[in-house]
Each structure stands twice: as structure tokens, then as C-alpha cells.
Design a protein around this motif. Structure first.
Motif, short mmCIF file in Angstrom:
data_model
loop_
_atom_site.label_atom_id
_atom_site.label_comp_id
_atom_site.label_asym_id
_atom_site.label_seq_id
_atom_site.Cartn_x
_atom_site.Cartn_y
_atom_site.Cartn_z
N PHE A 155 -1.02 -55.64 44.01
CA PHE A 155 0.36 -55.84 44.42
C PHE A 155 0.50 -57.05 45.32
CE2 PHE A 155 -0.10 -51.29 43.60
CZ PHE A 155 0.95 -51.09 42.73
N SER A 156 1.68 -57.63 45.28
CA SER A 156 2.08 -58.69 46.21
C SER A 156 3.45 -58.31 46.74
CB SER A 156 2.16 -60.04 45.48
OG SER A 156 3.20 -60.01 44.52
N VAL A 157 3.88 -59.00 47.77
CA VAL A 157 5.21 -58.74 48.29
C VAL A 157 6.23 -58.94 47.18
CG1 VAL A 157 6.99 -59.55 49.91
CG2 VAL A 157 4.61 -59.31 50.68
N GLU A 158 6.08 -60.04 46.42
CA GLU A 158 7.03 -60.34 45.35
C GLU A 158 7.05 -59.25 44.28
OE1 GLU A 158 5.70 -64.20 47.16
OE2 GLU A 158 4.62 -62.52 46.32
N SER A 159 5.88 -58.74 43.92
CA SER A 159 5.86 -57.72 42.87
C SER A 159 6.44 -56.39 43.37
CB SER A 159 4.45 -57.53 42.30
OG SER A 159 3.58 -56.91 43.21
N LEU A 160 6.27 -56.09 44.65
CA LEU A 160 6.86 -54.87 45.20
C LEU A 160 8.38 -54.98 45.31
CD1 LEU A 160 4.15 -53.94 47.83
CD2 LEU A 160 4.65 -52.75 45.68
N VAL A 161 8.88 -56.18 45.63
CA VAL A 161 10.33 -56.40 45.63
C VAL A 161 10.86 -56.20 44.21
CG1 VAL A 161 12.14 -58.16 45.89
CG2 VAL A 161 10.39 -57.90 47.66
N ALA A 162 10.14 -56.74 43.23
CA ALA A 162 10.55 -56.57 41.84
C ALA A 162 10.53 -55.10 41.43
CB ALA A 162 9.65 -57.40 40.93
N ALA A 163 9.56 -54.34 41.93
CA ALA A 163 9.51 -52.90 41.63
C ALA A 163 10.75 -52.20 42.20
CB ALA A 163 8.24 -52.27 42.20
N GLU A 164 11.15 -52.60 43.41
CA GLU A 164 12.36 -52.02 43.99
C GLU A 164 13.58 -52.33 43.12
OE1 GLU A 164 11.61 -51.78 48.78
OE2 GLU A 164 12.47 -53.62 48.01
N LYS A 165 13.68 -53.58 42.68
CA LYS A 165 14.82 -53.97 41.84
C LYS A 165 14.79 -53.24 40.50
CE LYS A 165 15.46 -58.53 43.86
NZ LYS A 165 15.40 -59.99 43.64
N THR A 166 13.61 -53.10 39.92
CA THR A 166 13.47 -52.44 38.63
C THR A 166 13.82 -50.96 38.71
OG1 THR A 166 11.76 -53.99 37.93
CG2 THR A 166 11.84 -51.91 36.77
N SER A 167 13.36 -50.30 39.76
CA SER A 167 13.57 -48.86 39.89
C SER A 167 14.91 -48.50 40.54
CB SER A 167 12.44 -48.22 40.71
OG SER A 167 12.54 -48.62 42.07
N GLY A 168 15.47 -49.45 41.28
CA GLY A 168 16.69 -49.15 42.03
C GLY A 168 16.43 -48.34 43.28
N LYS A 169 15.16 -48.27 43.69
CA LYS A 169 14.77 -47.49 44.88
C LYS A 169 13.99 -48.39 45.83
CE LYS A 169 14.10 -43.55 41.84
NZ LYS A 169 13.09 -42.73 41.18
N SER A 170 14.06 -48.07 47.11
CA SER A 170 13.28 -48.81 48.10
C SER A 170 11.82 -48.37 48.02
CB SER A 170 13.82 -48.56 49.51
OG SER A 170 13.56 -47.22 49.89
N LEU A 171 10.94 -49.19 48.54
CA LEU A 171 9.52 -48.83 48.56
C LEU A 171 9.29 -47.52 49.31
CD1 LEU A 171 6.66 -49.50 47.68
CD2 LEU A 171 6.45 -50.93 49.73
N PRO A 172 9.91 -47.32 50.49
CA PRO A 172 9.73 -46.02 51.15
C PRO A 172 10.18 -44.83 50.30
CG PRO A 172 10.59 -47.60 52.72
CD PRO A 172 10.62 -48.26 51.36
N GLU A 173 11.27 -45.00 49.55
CA GLU A 173 11.72 -43.92 48.65
C GLU A 173 10.67 -43.65 47.56
OE1 GLU A 173 16.54 -44.14 48.48
OE2 GLU A 173 15.45 -45.86 47.65
N MET A 174 10.13 -44.72 47.00
CA MET A 174 9.11 -44.55 45.96
C MET A 174 7.85 -43.90 46.51
SD MET A 174 9.50 -47.87 43.46
CE MET A 174 9.59 -49.15 44.72
N LEU A 175 7.44 -44.32 47.72
CA LEU A 175 6.25 -43.72 48.34
C LEU A 175 6.47 -42.25 48.64
CD1 LEU A 175 5.16 -46.59 50.76
CD2 LEU A 175 4.18 -46.01 48.52
N ALA A 176 7.66 -41.92 49.11
CA ALA A 176 7.98 -40.51 49.38
C ALA A 176 7.90 -39.69 48.10
CB ALA A 176 9.36 -40.39 50.02
N GLU A 177 8.37 -40.25 47.00
CA GLU A 177 8.27 -39.55 45.71
C GLU A 177 6.82 -39.32 45.33
OE1 GLU A 177 10.21 -40.79 42.09
OE2 GLU A 177 11.84 -41.65 43.27
N LEU A 178 6.00 -40.36 45.48
CA LEU A 178 4.59 -40.25 45.10
C LEU A 178 3.88 -39.17 45.90
CD1 LEU A 178 3.69 -44.03 44.81
CD2 LEU A 178 3.89 -42.42 42.92
N GLU A 179 4.29 -38.98 47.15
CA GLU A 179 3.65 -38.00 48.02
C GLU A 179 4.30 -36.63 47.99
OE1 GLU A 179 3.78 -40.04 51.76
OE2 GLU A 179 2.12 -41.36 51.23
N SER A 180 5.41 -36.48 47.28
CA SER A 180 6.11 -35.21 47.26
C SER A 180 5.40 -34.17 46.40
CB SER A 180 7.55 -35.39 46.75
OG SER A 180 7.56 -35.57 45.35
N GLU A 181 5.69 -32.92 46.68
CA GLU A 181 5.08 -31.83 45.91
C GLU A 181 5.51 -31.83 44.45
OE1 GLU A 181 5.28 -27.92 47.59
OE2 GLU A 181 4.90 -28.68 49.61
#
Length: 102
Positions: free
Chosen positions: A9-35
Motif C-alpha cells: 500500500f501507499s498513501v495514494e493507493s489507500l486514498v483510491a481505496a477510499e474513493k472506490t469504496s466510498g468509505k474512509s480508511l477507519p471505516e474499512m478497518l473497523a469492518e475488517l475487525e468486526s465480528e
């Protein structure tokens, strides 16, 4: 143990992931860690961000559009749990690189 897929990952690729998913990185991380686990959209966006090799926001967005099928192939081949494990390993490595650079 060998990782099924390696994501970088790079900063640019993580920004692109946010744009692609429509979610912030913290939201995506919370999903990954959720039950209940992460949505497939989140997993796809992060796998996609991890396989993109271009640098610069214009090129990252172009690469993200071009590599959707490759990200889907990897997720289908290795499964969601292995994809999430690869995302975790890639994000850990990204965080360690950022700490060293600081």
C-alpha cells in the motif's frame, strides 16, 4: 507460512481505496475487525489498492479501473479470509514503513 497474496500500500493507493469504496480508511478497518466481517466492496477496494503499482493520484485511479478483474480473481482464488489476512499484512508493513520514514 507463505502468504497467499502480497499487497503493498501507499498513501495514494489507500486514498483510491477510499474513493472506490466510498468509505474512509477507519471505516474499512473497523469492518475488517468486526465480528460480522467486512463487506466484499471493502475487501475488493483494499485488494485492488494493494496490487496497484502506479504512483500519483491520476495513475492510481487509472490503474484501479484497469485492475478490478485482477482483484476479483485473487479474492475468488484465495477467498475472503485469506484476502483479509493479506490486507492486514500489507497494512502492517505500510504502517511500519511510515514509522521508519518519520
Amino acid at each position: 507460512m507463505t502468504m497467499a497474496m502480497q499487497l503493498t500500500f501507499s498513501v495514494e493507493s489507500l486514498v483510491a481505496a477510499e474513493k472506490t469504496s466510498g468509505k474512509s480508511l477507519p471505516e474499512m478497518l473497523a469492518e475488517l475487525e468486526s465480528e460480522i466481517g467486512a463487506s466484499v466492496t471493502t475487501v475488493q477496494a483494499l485488494v485492488l489498492a494493494g496490487i496497484v503499482n502506479a504512483r500519483g493520484s491520476f495513475h492510481i485511479q487509472t490503474e484501479m479501473m484497469l485492475r478490478h478483474s485482477r482483484a476479483n480473481e485473487l479474492i475468488e482464488k484465495y477467498g475472503i479470509p485469506a484476502s483479509i489476512a493479506a490486507i492486514g499484512a500489507g497494512l502492517k508493513e505500510f504502517t511500519e514503513r511510515r514509522k521508519e520514514a518519520a
